[in-house]
Design an enzyme around this catalytic site. Structure first.
Site, PDB file in Angstrom:
ATOM      1  N   GLU A 163       1.257  -1.141  -2.538  1.00 58.03           N
ATOM      2  CA  GLU A 163       2.413  -1.574  -1.756  1.00 58.03           C
ATOM      3  C   GLU A 163       2.624  -0.823  -0.444  1.00 58.03           C
ATOM      4  OE1 GLU A 163       5.886  -1.568  -4.256  1.00 58.03           O
ATOM      5  OE2 GLU A 163       5.185  -3.279  -5.401  1.00 58.03           O
ATOM      6  N   GLU A 374       1.685  -6.154 -10.809  1.00 51.75           N
ATOM      7  CA  GLU A 374       3.025  -5.767 -11.273  1.00 51.75           C
ATOM      8  C   GLU A 374       3.915  -6.995 -11.323  1.00 51.75           C
ATOM      9  OE1 GLU A 374       5.143  -2.569  -9.238  1.00 51.75           O
ATOM     10  OE2 GLU A 374       3.291  -1.422  -9.082  1.00 51.75           O
TER      11      GLU A 374
HETATM   12  C1  GAL Z   1       7.383  -1.429  -7.182  1.00 52.91           C
HETATM   13  C2  GAL Z   1       6.604  -0.140  -7.366  1.00 52.91           C
HETATM   14  C3  GAL Z   1       6.720   0.459  -8.733  1.00 52.91           C
HETATM   15  C4  GAL Z   1       8.075   0.275  -9.352  1.00 52.91           C
HETATM   16  C5  GAL Z   1       8.541  -1.157  -9.175  1.00 52.91           C
HETATM   17  C6  GAL Z   1       9.845  -1.500  -9.841  1.00 52.91           C
HETATM   18  O1  GAL Z   1       7.724  -1.590  -5.847  1.00 52.91           O
HETATM   19  O2  GAL Z   1       5.231  -0.322  -7.116  1.00 52.91           O
HETATM   20  O3  GAL Z   1       6.310   1.790  -8.646  1.00 52.91           O
HETATM   21  O4  GAL Z   1       8.985   1.204  -8.917  1.00 52.91           O
HETATM   22  O5  GAL Z   1       8.583  -1.487  -7.833  1.00 52.91           O
HETATM   23  O6  GAL Z   1      10.973  -0.999  -9.208  1.00 52.91           O
END
Ligand code: GAL
Length: 471
Positions: A163, A374
């Site tokens: 990210e 994710e």
């Molecule tokens: C993303 C990040 C994660 C986690 C997730 C949920 O942006 O890659 O590390 O924090 O958000 O909040």
């Protein structure tokens, strides 16, 4: 409704959010070790000194993941465990830890999917200009090579960066992440370019080693949609997608920057300082990407604004994903809409936006190989008679897996899905209140692990390859 046998069902974490052991076994100090200690930066001053102690409890955690039937575990390596000062001397104990973690996964038949950079930068590099300094790029390439050489015989999936938009925008525009600088678009764009260049160089090094694995990076996937059909808001949509998607995806997948954005940056005086050699390297590396990782939580709803727009004061709460903020250039703002659903942290819940966004991505970049690296629901899970009843999470993941399947059926080339997160962990800014895991961690009770309702549910999803998901 079945997912193919080669589709990977996984879950993810990141080193700073789970490991703890911040000064154990020769680890160097990182930007996050320092940043979380600055008063007011994080919810109730929470930090990752201990986190959920995954560093010392990884065996128990991997055993639980294996019990869940997880086919792959995405975790990140803490650079400062491997090279405590960022460059130079290697800390063998750091290498040993990740060898043990990787081998533990393999012992249980879990495919390790390794992120090299999930935001924790060795402090000496942070102090020396962080991602604005091209020396950080050299240091990153050195670190990446150490990891490929140490782990690449067993790790066949590497993610270079997690990210870029988040750590650069929060680092240089909202100030919510290190280095905590606000309102400096020039630095923001410079940092993004330096990261893309580092990614390109790491890919070239990886391919030289002939390890026959895959390498790519994970981007935020947050497609923008206009709030209505008006011409000006349609323009806001285009502008937002150019800046938040194309600026990040084009250099990686096409090897060049989007003309529209470059032109806008020329007008504003924010074009990064780049050399022809750097641009050529980015172009050379583009075909070497084996996949793109998408982190999808929510789309953006956008509306055009004009110069009279008054922005709210930026707080920790409203600078981390909730709508309402203007874009850095004051062209549009993100909007919370009455007819949409939101999480407790005001992140929109939209599996439909996921399907439409994936369609847009396919139209622009063709059938690149994708992993959803994710996706998940941040919530405060109810505990009823000792059981963690995270039914909203089950519904959320169900609906997003159905969306993934619909996209696959529409010809989008998705090879795996990683829920965020495998286990409850430290939220960068929101402490332990915002939970994401299948495994609960009891902070009142010596960090004891417990299986949530979603644990049993996801186990069944994997075992039946999604056959029982509800459409
Ligand atoms: C993303 C990040 C994660 C986690 C997730 C949920 O942006 O890659 O590390 O924090 O958000 O909040």
């Amino acid at each position: 409704m079945k997912f193919s046998n080669e589709f990977l069902f996984g879950a993810a974490t990141a080193a700073y959010q789970v490991e703890g052991a911040w000064d154990q076994d020769g680890k160097g100090i990182t930007n996050w070790d320092e940043f979380t200690k600055i008063p007011g930066k994080t919810f109730e001053g929470t930090n990752g000194d201990v986190a959920v102690d995954h560093y010392n409890r990884y065996k128990e955690d991997i055993a639980l993941m294996a019990e869940m039937g997880l086919e792959s575990y995405r975790f990140s390596i803490s650079w400062a465990r491997i090279l405590p000062n960022g460059t130079g001397k290697i800390n063998q104990k750091g290498i040993d830890f990740y060898n043990k973690l990787i081998n533990e996964c393999l012992k249980h038949g879990i495919v390790p999917f390794v992120t090299l950079y999930h935001w924790d930068l060795p402090l000496p590099l942070e102090k020396d200009g962080s991602w604005l300094n091209k020396k950080t790029v050299d240091a990153y390439v050195e670190y990446a090579k150490v990891c490929f050489e140490a782990f690449g015989d067993r790790v066949k999936h590497f993610i270079t960066f997690n990210e870029t938009v988040v750590f650069t925008a929060l680092g240089y525009l909202t100030g919510a992440h290190p280095p905590g600088i606000t309102n400096d678009p020039k630095k923001y764009f410079q940092a993004t370019h330096n990261v893309f260049y580092a990614h390109a160089r790491a890919l070239i090094e990886y391919k030289k080693l002939n390890q026959y694995g895959e390498i790519g990076l994970s981007h935020v996937f947050s497609p923008a949609f206009s709030i209505d059909d008006s011409e000006e808001n349609q323009f806001a949509q285009l502008h937002a997608n150019q800046f938040n998607t194309n600026w990040f995806y084009d250099p990686i997948l096409l090897g060049r920057y989007p003309e529209y954005v470059v032109h806008e940056l020329e007008k504003l005086g924010y074009v990064p300082e780049w050399t022809q050699e750097e641009l050529d390297t980015i172009a050379q590396a583009a075909p070497l990407n084996d996949f793109m990782g998408l982190n999808y939580y929510q789309p953006q709803r956008v509306e055009k604004i004009d110069s009279s727009f008054q922005s709210k004061e930026l707080t920790r709460e409203n600078s981390t994903g909730s709508p309402g903020n203007p874009s850095f250039d004051g062209v549009y703002r993100t909007v919370k809409m009455d007819d949409k659903r939101y999480t407790k942290w005001d992140w929109e819940i939209s599996p439909e936006g996921f399907v439409s966004g994936l369609k847009m991505l396919k139209e622009q970049y063709g059938q690149i190989k994708l992993y959803i690296t994710e996706n998940g629901l941040g919530d405060e899970d109810p505990i009823i008679e000792g059981e963690i009843c995270d039914i909203p999470r089950i519904n959320f993941i169900n609906d997003h897996l159905v969306a993934v399947k619909a996209a696959i059926d529409n010809g989008v080339n998705i090879k795996g899905y990683y829920a965020w997160s495998a286990i409850d962990l430290l939220s960068w800014l929101n402490g332990y209140k915002k939970q994401y895991g299948f495994i609960y961690v009891d902070h009142q009770n010596g960090l004891e692990r417990k299986k949530k309702a979603s644990f049993h549910w996801f186990k069944d999803v994997i075992a039946t390859r999604g056959e029982n998901l509800h459409k």
